[in-house]
Enzyme design. Structure first.
Site, mmCIF file in Angstrom:
data_model
loop_
_atom_site.group_PDB
_atom_site.id
_atom_site.type_symbol
_atom_site.label_atom_id
_atom_site.label_comp_id
_atom_site.label_asym_id
_atom_site.label_seq_id
_atom_site.Cartn_x
_atom_site.Cartn_y
_atom_site.Cartn_z
ATOM 1 N N ALA A 12 12.371 5.643 2.093
ATOM 2 C CA ALA A 12 13.439 6.329 1.367
ATOM 3 C C ALA A 12 14.709 5.502 1.241
ATOM 4 O O ALA A 12 15.655 5.913 0.586
ATOM 5 C CB ALA A 12 13.761 7.646 2.055
ATOM 6 N N ARG A 17 18.482 -4.307 -4.094
ATOM 7 C CA ARG A 17 18.394 -5.765 -4.195
ATOM 8 C C ARG A 17 17.171 -6.251 -4.963
ATOM 9 O O ARG A 17 17.096 -7.435 -5.305
ATOM 10 C CB ARG A 17 18.442 -6.394 -2.798
ATOM 11 C CG ARG A 17 19.877 -6.543 -2.296
ATOM 12 C CD ARG A 17 19.911 -6.868 -0.828
ATOM 13 N NE ARG A 17 19.291 -8.145 -0.552
ATOM 14 C CZ ARG A 17 18.793 -8.489 0.639
ATOM 15 N NH1 ARG A 17 18.831 -7.625 1.632
ATOM 16 N NH2 ARG A 17 18.253 -9.657 0.813
ATOM 17 N N GLN A 73 13.863 12.721 1.971
ATOM 18 C CA GLN A 73 15.115 12.533 2.719
ATOM 19 C C GLN A 73 16.207 12.550 1.644
ATOM 20 O O GLN A 73 16.237 11.658 0.781
ATOM 21 C CB GLN A 73 15.107 11.192 3.465
ATOM 22 C CG GLN A 73 16.353 10.998 4.318
ATOM 23 C CD GLN A 73 16.538 9.549 4.783
ATOM 24 O OE1 GLN A 73 15.980 8.629 4.206
ATOM 25 N NE2 GLN A 73 17.352 9.367 5.814
ATOM 26 N N GLY A 102 7.613 1.354 4.841
ATOM 27 C CA GLY A 102 6.827 1.119 3.618
ATOM 28 C C GLY A 102 7.064 -0.256 3.017
ATOM 29 O O GLY A 102 6.302 -0.701 2.157
ATOM 30 N N GLY A 140 17.856 -5.617 14.948
ATOM 31 C CA GLY A 140 18.236 -4.952 16.192
ATOM 32 C C GLY A 140 17.630 -5.718 17.359
ATOM 33 O O GLY A 140 16.525 -6.226 17.255
ATOM 34 N N ASN A 169 13.717 -6.102 17.156
ATOM 35 C CA ASN A 169 12.994 -4.884 16.786
ATOM 36 C C ASN A 169 12.330 -5.064 15.423
ATOM 37 O O ASN A 169 12.991 -5.346 14.436
ATOM 38 C CB ASN A 169 14.000 -3.718 16.734
ATOM 39 C CG ASN A 169 13.366 -2.431 16.224
ATOM 40 O OD1 ASN A 169 12.149 -2.244 16.335
ATOM 41 N ND2 ASN A 169 14.192 -1.547 15.683
ATOM 42 N N TYR A 348 -15.494 -15.999 -27.995
ATOM 43 C CA TYR A 348 -14.903 -14.729 -27.592
ATOM 44 C C TYR A 348 -15.987 -13.673 -27.681
ATOM 45 O O TYR A 348 -16.533 -13.420 -28.767
ATOM 46 C CB TYR A 348 -13.704 -14.325 -28.468
ATOM 47 C CG TYR A 348 -13.286 -12.918 -28.143
ATOM 48 C CD1 TYR A 348 -12.779 -12.615 -26.876
ATOM 49 C CD2 TYR A 348 -13.438 -11.879 -29.057
ATOM 50 C CE1 TYR A 348 -12.443 -11.316 -26.529
ATOM 51 C CE2 TYR A 348 -13.099 -10.573 -28.722
ATOM 52 C CZ TYR A 348 -12.606 -10.297 -27.451
ATOM 53 O OH TYR A 348 -12.285 -9.013 -27.109
ATOM 54 N N ALA A 405 -26.208 -21.261 -37.734
ATOM 55 C CA ALA A 405 -24.835 -21.682 -37.459
ATOM 56 C C ALA A 405 -23.928 -21.323 -38.638
ATOM 57 O O ALA A 405 -24.336 -21.365 -39.795
ATOM 58 C CB ALA A 405 -24.802 -23.187 -37.217
HETATM 59 C C1 UD1 Z 1 16.044 -1.610 10.983
HETATM 60 C C2 UD1 Z 1 16.243 -1.361 12.481
HETATM 61 C C3 UD1 Z 1 16.417 -2.698 13.177
HETATM 62 C C4 UD1 Z 1 15.230 -3.591 12.923
HETATM 63 C C5 UD1 Z 1 14.996 -3.740 11.424
HETATM 64 C C6 UD1 Z 1 13.700 -4.453 11.183
HETATM 65 C C7 UD1 Z 1 17.357 0.774 12.781
HETATM 66 C C8 UD1 Z 1 18.642 1.447 13.045
HETATM 67 N N1 UD1 Z 1 17.395 -0.544 12.651
HETATM 68 O O1 UD1 Z 1 17.257 -2.118 10.491
HETATM 69 O O2 UD1 Z 1 16.572 -2.504 14.559
HETATM 70 O O3 UD1 Z 1 15.404 -4.845 13.512
HETATM 71 O O4 UD1 Z 1 14.927 -2.461 10.776
HETATM 72 O O5 UD1 Z 1 13.593 -4.771 9.847
HETATM 73 O O6 UD1 Z 1 16.350 1.440 12.709
HETATM 74 N N2 UD1 Z 1 14.929 3.938 5.532
HETATM 75 C C9 UD1 Z 1 14.819 5.233 5.073
HETATM 76 N N3 UD1 Z 1 15.917 6.027 5.066
HETATM 77 C C10 UD1 Z 1 17.120 5.607 5.525
HETATM 78 C C11 UD1 Z 1 17.236 4.288 5.981
HETATM 79 C C12 UD1 Z 1 16.102 3.478 5.969
HETATM 80 O O7 UD1 Z 1 13.743 5.643 4.647
HETATM 81 O O8 UD1 Z 1 18.062 6.398 5.496
HETATM 82 C C13 UD1 Z 1 13.757 3.063 5.532
HETATM 83 C C14 UD1 Z 1 13.904 1.902 4.550
HETATM 84 O O9 UD1 Z 1 13.308 2.199 3.312
HETATM 85 C C15 UD1 Z 1 13.183 0.769 5.238
HETATM 86 C C16 UD1 Z 1 13.319 1.113 6.711
HETATM 87 O O10 UD1 Z 1 13.625 2.478 6.796
HETATM 88 O O11 UD1 Z 1 11.825 0.767 4.899
HETATM 89 C C17 UD1 Z 1 14.352 0.254 7.430
HETATM 90 O O12 UD1 Z 1 15.606 0.447 6.854
HETATM 91 P P1 UD1 Z 1 16.665 -0.718 6.757
HETATM 92 O O13 UD1 Z 1 17.869 -0.190 6.115
HETATM 93 O O14 UD1 Z 1 16.066 -1.942 6.184
HETATM 94 O O15 UD1 Z 1 16.977 -0.964 8.305
HETATM 95 P P2 UD1 Z 1 17.650 -2.256 8.929
HETATM 96 O O16 UD1 Z 1 19.112 -2.106 8.849
HETATM 97 O O17 UD1 Z 1 17.029 -3.479 8.404
#
Ligand code: UD1
Ligand code: MG
Length: 451
Positions: A12, A17, A73, A102, A140, A169, A348, A405
């Site tokens: 979500a 980007r 969400q 995803g 993280g 993470n 073809y 031909a």
């Molecule tokens: C997150 C982790 C971070 C980790 C990193 C790995 C948290 C707080 N941080 O950070 O520790 O190292 O991923 O790539 O979890 N998404 C939603 N709804 C939201 C926000 C995000 O569905 O409100 C989904 C996004 O589509 C994405 C995933 O969750 O697939 C991660 O979201 P993203 O914003 O990329 O998290 P990071 O800040 O990269």
């Protein structure tokens, strides 16, 4: 018995980007939408249920999750908030809850299984897949003290010593199902981003006296796709993986880096692929078939011992049987080439059925389109189509028939008949010399008047 897992797929978040009208998780990798790669890995765990978390109005994404349920969400308030949105769909499930992204398409089932099993074994309330990052700055950090995972600190919230940690993470987490609602419910948003962090479940569970664990995986599996450049990096990594699997299964690739596969390409042992070949979706190639250089092949079964290319194009809906030869600059579209048939050069063949052991001469065109509809060409066994013939469909050429031909065939040709569909040749003896003299004089006259 180990309880079966429920999987929550987060999809979500904003994907601005990518600069695309297509939702990020639907961008293709090896021919499949990114999300499908995640779902295929997850499905191997035989989960009790899969819940997709999607943004408002993400109908295409919901369709890509089908038959699995999706929840919306409403605002992107963070990964913790997204996971919480799935709680309603997890009612009655008390096994582990695996949370994956995803947009992280390279994750494998084996790694997911490793996390789920470690959580079960260690009776952990929360488990995290971590990795040693070459560049930890965007991630993280997993704060481990005395072998115990204490908390996860986001980059923006990390102090100087936490910033030095390179154990990161991946985003993949496993929550104990019976605790999921209380852990997710306790997440607050008092942090640098003002978001609800899923990662806070680690500190929350520790404070409640539960165990949290980190399991290490390979950075390559956790590549997140946020831009077209990252999409290309993921594609390259996936291609390497697909080629390696094909070669392990007995396929010869002379220059593997130049062979592009689809996620569903099926190549048998002893298939040989020359350099610069691209496979679109739905290709099956049986043993001892040979694909020569520079072919583009999609939607076809290619039988044992067949030879295709160089420079052939095979489009969907085709079937190339055993020992068929398709040569250079031959295009097939929705065409069946039966056993041992040959089209060796420049042809073809669209919407056609070519009988066994027939020979299609150079320059043959199946004229299948009249500007409005498509029509079929059916050629019987052991027929011979002379070079540079047009077969104006719908048309049938019988078994053993011979098309001269240069013919334009507009009527059916019965079995064993000889069909000539071209102007009769006129030969004028001794007329070449006077013609040359006439042309020479005309050229000289033109040159004189130009001066
Ligand atoms: C997150 C982790 C971070 C980790 C990193 C790995 C948290 C707080 N941080 O950070 O520790 O190292 O991923 O790539 O979890 N998404 C939603 N709804 C939201 C926000 C995000 O569905 O409100 C989904 C996004 O589509 C994405 C995933 O969750 O697939 C991660 O979201 P993203 O914003 O990329 O998290 P990071 O800040 O990269
Ligand atoms: Mg991210």
């Amino acid at each position: 018995m180990k309880p079966s897992v429920a999987v929550v797929v987060l999809a979500a978040g904003a994907s601005t980007r990518m600069k695309s009208a297509l939702p990020k998780v639907l961008h293709p990798l090896a021919g499949w939408p990114m999300l499908r790669h995640v779902l295929e890995s997850v499905m191997r765990l035989k989960p009790a249920r899969i819940v997709g978390v999607i943004a408002e109005d993400a109908k295409e994404v919901a369709a890509a999750f089908a038959p699995h349920v999706t929840v919306v969400q409403h605002q992107p308030l963070g990964t913790g908030d997204a996971a919480k949105a799935a709680l309603g769909s997890l009612k009655g499930h008390d096994g582990p809850v695996l949370v994956v992204y995803g947009d992280t398409p390279l994750i494998t089932a084996a790694t997911l299984r490793k996390l789920v099993e470690a959580c079960h074994r260690d009776k952990a309330a929360v488990g995290v897949l971590g990795f040693k990052a070459r560049d930890p700055s965007p991630y993280g950090r997993l704060v481990v003290r005395n072998g115990v995972l204490e908390k996860i600190v986001e980059s923006k919230d990390a102090d100087a010593s936490e910033k030095k940690v390179d154990f990161c993470n991946s985003g993949v987490m496993c929550l104990q199902g019976t605790l999921a609602a209380s852990l997710l419910g306790a997440i607050g948003n008092g942090n640098a981003k003002g978001e609800f962090y899923l990662t806070d479940t680690v500190a929350i569970s520790r404070a409640a006296g539960h165990r949290a664990i980190a399991v290490e995986g390979d950075e390559a599996e956790f590549l997140g796709v946020n831009s077209r450049a990252e999409l290309a990096i993921a594609e390259r990594a996936l291609q390497r993986r697909l080629r390696a699997a094909a070669m392990t299964a007995g396929v010869t690739m002379i220059d593997p880096e130049t062979v592009w596969l689809s996620a569903d390409t099926r190549l048998s042992a002893d298939v040989t692929i020359e350099p610069n070949v691209r496979f679109g979706l739905s290709v099956t190639i049986e043993s001892n078939a040979e694909i020569k250089a520079f072919c583009d092949i999609a939607g076809v079964r290619i039988g044992r011992g067949a030879r295709v290319g160089p420079f052939a194009r095979i489009r969907p809906g085709s079937d190339v049987a055993e020992n068929v030869h398709i040569g250079n600059f031959v295009e097939l579209k929705a065409t069946k080439m039966r056993r041992g048939a040959k089209a060796n050069h420049l042809a073809y063949l669209g919407d056609s059925d070519i009988g066994a052991a027939s020979n299609i001469g150079a320059g043959t065109i199946a004229v299948n389109y009249d500007g409005y509809g498509k029509h079929r060409t059916v050629i019987g066994e052991e027929a011979f189509i002379g070079s540079n013939s047009s077969l104006v469909a719908p048309v049938r050429v019988g078994k053993g028939a011979n098309v001269a031909a240069g013919s334009v065939i507009t009527e059916d040709v019965p079995p064993n008949a000889l069909a000539l569909g071209r102007a009769k040749q006129v030969t004028k003896k001794g007329r070449a010399e006077p013609l040359r003299a006439k042309l020479k004089a005309r050229a000289a006259e033109a040159k004189r008047t130009r001066k």
